[in-house]
Design a protein around this motif. Structure first.
Motif, PDB file in Angstrom:
ATOM      1  N   ILE A  79       0.736  -1.210  -0.005  1.00  0.00           N
ATOM      2  CA  ILE A  79      -0.045  -0.138  -0.086  1.00  0.00           C
ATOM      3  C   ILE A  79       0.937   1.037   0.029  1.00  0.00           C
ATOM      4  O   ILE A  79       2.109   1.205   0.186  1.00  0.00           O
ATOM      5  N   ASP A  80       0.287   2.313  -0.328  1.00  0.00           N
ATOM      6  CA  ASP A  80       1.062   3.719  -0.381  1.00  0.00           C
ATOM      7  C   ASP A  80       1.260   3.994   1.418  1.00  0.00           C
ATOM      8  O   ASP A  80       0.365   3.930   1.757  1.00  0.00           O
ATOM      9  N   LEU A  81       2.316   4.757   1.376  1.00  0.00           N
ATOM     10  CA  LEU A  81       2.481   5.477   2.611  1.00  0.00           C
ATOM     11  C   LEU A  81       3.318   6.743   2.266  1.00  0.00           C
ATOM     12  O   LEU A  81       3.842   6.964   1.487  1.00  0.00           O
ATOM     13  N   GLY A  82       2.691   7.664   3.107  1.00  0.00           N
ATOM     14  CA  GLY A  82       3.376   8.901   2.952  1.00  0.00           C
ATOM     15  C   GLY A  82       4.279   9.282   4.373  1.00  0.00           C
ATOM     16  O   GLY A  82       3.914   9.078   5.337  1.00  0.00           O
ATOM     17  N   GLY A  83       5.415   9.665   3.987  1.00  0.00           N
ATOM     18  CA  GLY A  83       6.478   9.938   4.788  1.00  0.00           C
ATOM     19  C   GLY A  83       6.894  11.374   4.854  1.00  0.00           C
ATOM     20  O   GLY A  83       6.679  12.033   3.727  1.00  0.00           O
ATOM     21  N   VAL A  84       7.285  11.929   5.955  1.00  0.00           N
ATOM     22  CA  VAL A  84       7.574  13.139   6.059  1.00  0.00           C
ATOM     23  C   VAL A  84       8.799  13.378   7.013  1.00  0.00           C
ATOM     24  O   VAL A  84       9.022  12.603   7.847  1.00  0.00           O
ATOM     25  N   GLY A  85       9.793  14.129   6.445  1.00  0.00           N
ATOM     26  CA  GLY A  85      11.087  14.180   7.347  1.00  0.00           C
ATOM     27  C   GLY A  85      11.693  15.715   6.926  1.00  0.00           C
ATOM     28  O   GLY A  85      10.995  16.620   6.094  1.00  0.00           O
ATOM     29  N   PHE A  86      12.646  16.028   7.803  1.00  0.00           N
ATOM     30  CA  PHE A  86      13.439  17.433   7.455  1.00  0.00           C
ATOM     31  C   PHE A  86      12.504  18.578   7.887  1.00  0.00           C
ATOM     32  O   PHE A  86      12.534  19.683   7.317  1.00  0.00           O
ATOM     33  N   VAL A  87      11.380  18.180   8.815  1.00  0.00           N
ATOM     34  CA  VAL A  87      10.616  19.315   9.311  1.00  0.00           C
ATOM     35  C   VAL A  87      11.218  20.278  10.141  1.00  0.00           C
ATOM     36  O   VAL A  87      11.925  20.098  11.018  1.00  0.00           O
ATOM     37  N   CYS A  88      11.477  21.567   9.675  1.00  0.00           N
ATOM     38  CA  CYS A  88      12.178  22.552  10.185  1.00  0.00           C
ATOM     39  C   CYS A  88      11.433  23.746  10.303  1.00  0.00           C
ATOM     40  O   CYS A  88      10.774  24.246   9.230  1.00  0.00           O
ATOM     41  N   VAL A  89      12.116  24.497  11.309  1.00  0.00           N
ATOM     42  CA  VAL A  89      11.226  26.023  11.399  1.00  0.00           C
ATOM     43  C   VAL A  89      12.542  26.972  11.795  1.00  0.00           C
ATOM     44  O   VAL A  89      13.382  26.446  12.556  1.00  0.00           O
ATOM     45  N   ASP A  90      12.411  28.323  11.192  1.00  0.00           N
ATOM     46  CA  ASP A  90      13.522  28.891  11.410  1.00  0.00           C
ATOM     47  C   ASP A  90      13.462  29.571  12.886  1.00  0.00           C
ATOM     48  O   ASP A  90      12.645  29.687  13.589  1.00  0.00           O
ATOM     49  N   LEU A  91      14.891  29.704  13.184  1.00  0.00           N
ATOM     50  CA  LEU A  91      14.949  30.192  14.565  1.00  0.00           C
ATOM     51  C   LEU A  91      14.036  31.292  15.246  1.00  0.00           C
ATOM     52  O   LEU A  91      13.613  31.501  16.221  1.00  0.00           O
ATOM     53  N   ALA A 119       3.751   8.378   8.112  1.00  0.00           N
ATOM     54  CA  ALA A 119       4.812   7.921   9.092  1.00  0.00           C
ATOM     55  C   ALA A 119       5.852   8.931   9.218  1.00  0.00           C
ATOM     56  O   ALA A 119       5.984   9.883   8.216  1.00  0.00           O
ATOM     57  N   LEU A 120       6.543   9.109  10.172  1.00  0.00           N
ATOM     58  CA  LEU A 120       7.364   9.974  10.471  1.00  0.00           C
ATOM     59  C   LEU A 120       8.328   9.315  11.793  1.00  0.00           C
ATOM     60  O   LEU A 120       8.105   8.755  12.601  1.00  0.00           O
ATOM     61  N   TYR A 121       9.781  10.013  11.705  1.00  0.00           N
ATOM     62  CA  TYR A 121      10.556   9.918  12.750  1.00  0.00           C
ATOM     63  C   TYR A 121      10.410  11.070  13.587  1.00  0.00           C
ATOM     64  O   TYR A 121      10.583  12.207  13.112  1.00  0.00           O
ATOM     65  N   PRO A 122       9.993  10.914  14.915  1.00  0.00           N
ATOM     66  CA  PRO A 122       9.631  12.101  15.788  1.00  0.00           C
ATOM     67  C   PRO A 122      10.909  12.918  16.456  1.00  0.00           C
ATOM     68  O   PRO A 122      11.839  12.325  16.965  1.00  0.00           O
ATOM     69  N   PHE A 123      10.996  14.134  16.439  1.00  0.00           N
ATOM     70  CA  PHE A 123      12.286  14.821  17.099  1.00  0.00           C
ATOM     71  C   PHE A 123      11.732  14.633  18.569  1.00  0.00           C
ATOM     72  O   PHE A 123      12.722  14.797  19.441  1.00  0.00           O
ATOM     73  N   ARG A 124      10.262  14.667  18.856  1.00  0.00           N
ATOM     74  CA  ARG A 124       9.775  14.722  20.072  1.00  0.00           C
ATOM     75  C   ARG A 124       8.601  13.587  20.181  1.00  0.00           C
ATOM     76  O   ARG A 124       7.577  14.076  19.496  1.00  0.00           O
ATOM     77  N   GLY A 299      10.593   5.145  17.956  1.00  0.00           N
ATOM     78  CA  GLY A 299      11.103   6.079  17.112  1.00  0.00           C
ATOM     79  C   GLY A 299      10.101   6.293  16.056  1.00  0.00           C
ATOM     80  O   GLY A 299       9.028   6.917  16.357  1.00  0.00           O
ATOM     81  N   LEU A 300      10.157   5.464  14.867  1.00  0.00           N
ATOM     82  CA  LEU A 300       9.083   5.809  13.893  1.00  0.00           C
ATOM     83  C   LEU A 300       7.817   5.351  14.313  1.00  0.00           C
ATOM     84  O   LEU A 300       7.333   4.617  15.178  1.00  0.00           O
ATOM     85  N   MET A 301       6.804   6.683  14.065  1.00  0.00           N
ATOM     86  CA  MET A 301       5.639   6.470  14.393  1.00  0.00           C
ATOM     87  C   MET A 301       4.522   6.706  13.073  1.00  0.00           C
ATOM     88  O   MET A 301       4.898   6.965  12.121  1.00  0.00           O
ATOM     89  N   TYR A 302       3.261   6.080  13.301  1.00  0.00           N
ATOM     90  CA  TYR A 302       2.416   5.866  12.149  1.00  0.00           C
ATOM     91  C   TYR A 302       1.120   6.574  12.602  1.00  0.00           C
ATOM     92  O   TYR A 302       0.774   6.816  13.774  1.00  0.00           O
ATOM     93  N   LYS A 303       0.562   7.062  11.512  1.00  0.00           N
ATOM     94  CA  LYS A 303      -0.957   7.594  11.572  1.00  0.00           C
ATOM     95  C   LYS A 303      -1.757   6.995  10.477  1.00  0.00           C
ATOM     96  O   LYS A 303      -1.605   7.305   9.159  1.00  0.00           O
ATOM     97  N   VAL A 304      -2.980   6.490  11.002  1.00  0.00           N
ATOM     98  CA  VAL A 304      -3.838   6.137   9.873  1.00  0.00           C
ATOM     99  C   VAL A 304      -4.503   7.488   9.425  1.00  0.00           C
ATOM    100  O   VAL A 304      -5.179   7.934  10.294  1.00  0.00           O
ATOM    101  N   LEU A 305      -4.525   7.698   8.283  1.00  0.00           N
ATOM    102  CA  LEU A 305      -5.568   8.960   7.559  1.00  0.00           C
ATOM    103  C   LEU A 305      -6.805   8.669   7.304  1.00  0.00           C
ATOM    104  O   LEU A 305      -7.595   9.708   7.352  1.00  0.00           O
TER     105      LEU A 305
END
Length: 415
Positions: A79-91, A119-124, A299-305
């Motif tokens: 099945i298809d899986l959507g992943g997100v990484g490199f989530v960043c916010v300016d200081l 799915a994503l790898y959480p910074f927190r 680590g790796l976390m999942y969410k059913v959409l």
């Protein structure tokens, strides 16, 4: 309020500037460091299914993320899986809920594509759990001397792999991923990147002209000033047959003269059964005489959409044999959604049915449902911790039986 849009090639240097400040631990400080990261992102976004997005306040880039279109083995079904990484916010824009807006956009982006799991790898982990993401399998880090691995009859089918073997390596990984729930599909180009890292050593087992197992590792000095004492850092370890496993273990066991410890990260809960002595060398004890064997982390976390659509895509006979009509009421407070689906479980299958009288109504949050359907936790554990409510508790045993058959997910892909 920010606007979010796809980034083009010319926007990547601005994204890198935001990202390097958001994650100073990456060590992207010099002009060369920045140019290298720009180059890596340019190459990644040239690949199908990888897209950079930026959050803008007016004309100023204040945050961003990298989205990945993956395919995942979900209960023996791709099945298809959507992943997100490199989530960043300016200081300058921290604590302005920009990360929340990015994740909202990420989820909506994949809902509109018909993708049912993200799915994503959480910074927190706590931050993303509040957004509805559930825990996957824990990662276990073992540290042990090579002599603790079993020694098989030979290592005669082992050989060092090079780029010319990437096709067979990819086939081995692909066969392994098709047999293991949670594994993400990789391309041959993905496997080629392993050979492009000069620190990595890649060895495989050849049986009947096929690669039936491989290990990818690097070396790390174990003691300052002693160049002949090192650790092996295991990056990937894959085997298809017991014979391949024994050859790989025999090869690693034979490295004991100059290897102090093998540092091995694995999601396999029973890994300690493979070792002669599973202790990690710390000599730490827990009451009452439990020897420390490994460190573990979430680590790796999942969410059913889309709960209903996920059950509709679940075609394999992966569930337990109990027969039960269940009405699911799953709340997603972050997305302000309530998912409802009536599902008939029978003979291992789950079928969405419109007009069935439920035996039991199950209420829980999307984060707990996501962990449950991924096989990361049991129904009974959720019930005992007060994380799920039943309209009639007498069905707990049947619900536990239905979900106890699900395998725990394994993922070897970082993003």
């Amino acid at each position: 309020m920010v606007s979010i849009r796809s980034l083009s090639r010319v926007d990547i240097p601005s994204f890198v500037e935001v990202a390097r400040n958001a994650y100073p631990g990456m060590g992207v400080n010099t002009l060369e460091d920045k140019q290298n990261l720009v180059g890596r992102l340019e190459k990644q976004t040239e690949s199908d299914g990888k897209n950079l997005f930026g959050a803008y306040s007016g004309n100023t880039l204040v945050g961003g993320m990298l989205l990945h279109d993956f395919t995942m083995n979900f209960l023996s079904h791709q099945i298809d899986l959507g992943g997100v990484g490199f989530v960043c916010v300016d200081l300058l824009n921290k604590k302005e809920k920009i990360a929340m807006e990015l994740i909202t956009y990420f989820e909506q982006y994949y809902r509109e594509k018909g993708t049912v799991i993200a799915a994503l790898y959480p910074f927190r982990p706590d931050f993303y759990r509040r957004m509805g993401y559930g825990y996957g399998s824990k990662m276990n880090q073992y540290r042990f001397a090579p002599k603790e691995l079993p020694k098989g009859p030979s290592k005669q089918n082992m050989k060092k792999l090079s780029e010319e073997n990437v096709g067979e390596l990819h086939k081995c990984y692909s066969r392994f991923s098709l047999k293991n729930h949670g594994m993400i599909v990789r391309s041959e180009e993905d496997m080629l990147r392993l050979f492009q890292d000069p620190k990595l050593k890649i060895f495989g087992v050849w049986q009947e002209d096929e690669c039936k197992g491989y290990c990818v590792f690097s070396f790390e000095n174990s003691k300052s000033g002693n160049f002949i004492s090192n650790h092996i850092l295991m990056k990937e370890f894959v085997w298809e047959t017991r014979e391949a496993l024994m050859e790989l273990c025999t090869f690693l066991q034979s490295q004991q003269d100059q290897i102090h410890q093998i540092i091995w990260n694995t999601q396999q809960e029973a890994f300690h059964f493979l070792l002669n002595d599973p202790r990690n060398g710390s000599d730490n004890l827990m009451p009452h005489v439990y020897h420390e064997s490994n460190a573990a982390g979430v680590g790796l976390m999942y969410k059913v959409l889309d709960v209903r659509a996920l059950f509709e895509q679940t075609t394999a006979d992966s569930f337990g044999s109990a027969n039960l009509n269940v009405k699911w009421c799953v709340t997603d407070t972050f997305a302000k959604l309530t998912h409802e689906a009536s599902v008939n479980f029978h003979d291992g299958y789950a079928v969405v049915m419109e007009d069935i009288e439920p035996d039991v109504i199950v209420k829980l949050s999307i984060s707990e449902f996501s962990s449950l359907i991924m096989g990361s936790t049991s129904f009974t554990d959720l019930y005992q911790f007060g994380l799920v409510q039943l309209s009639d508790d007498k069905y707990l045993k049947e619900l536990h039986l239905i979900f106890s058959a699900l395998p725990k997910p394994i993922c070897m892909t970082g993003f």
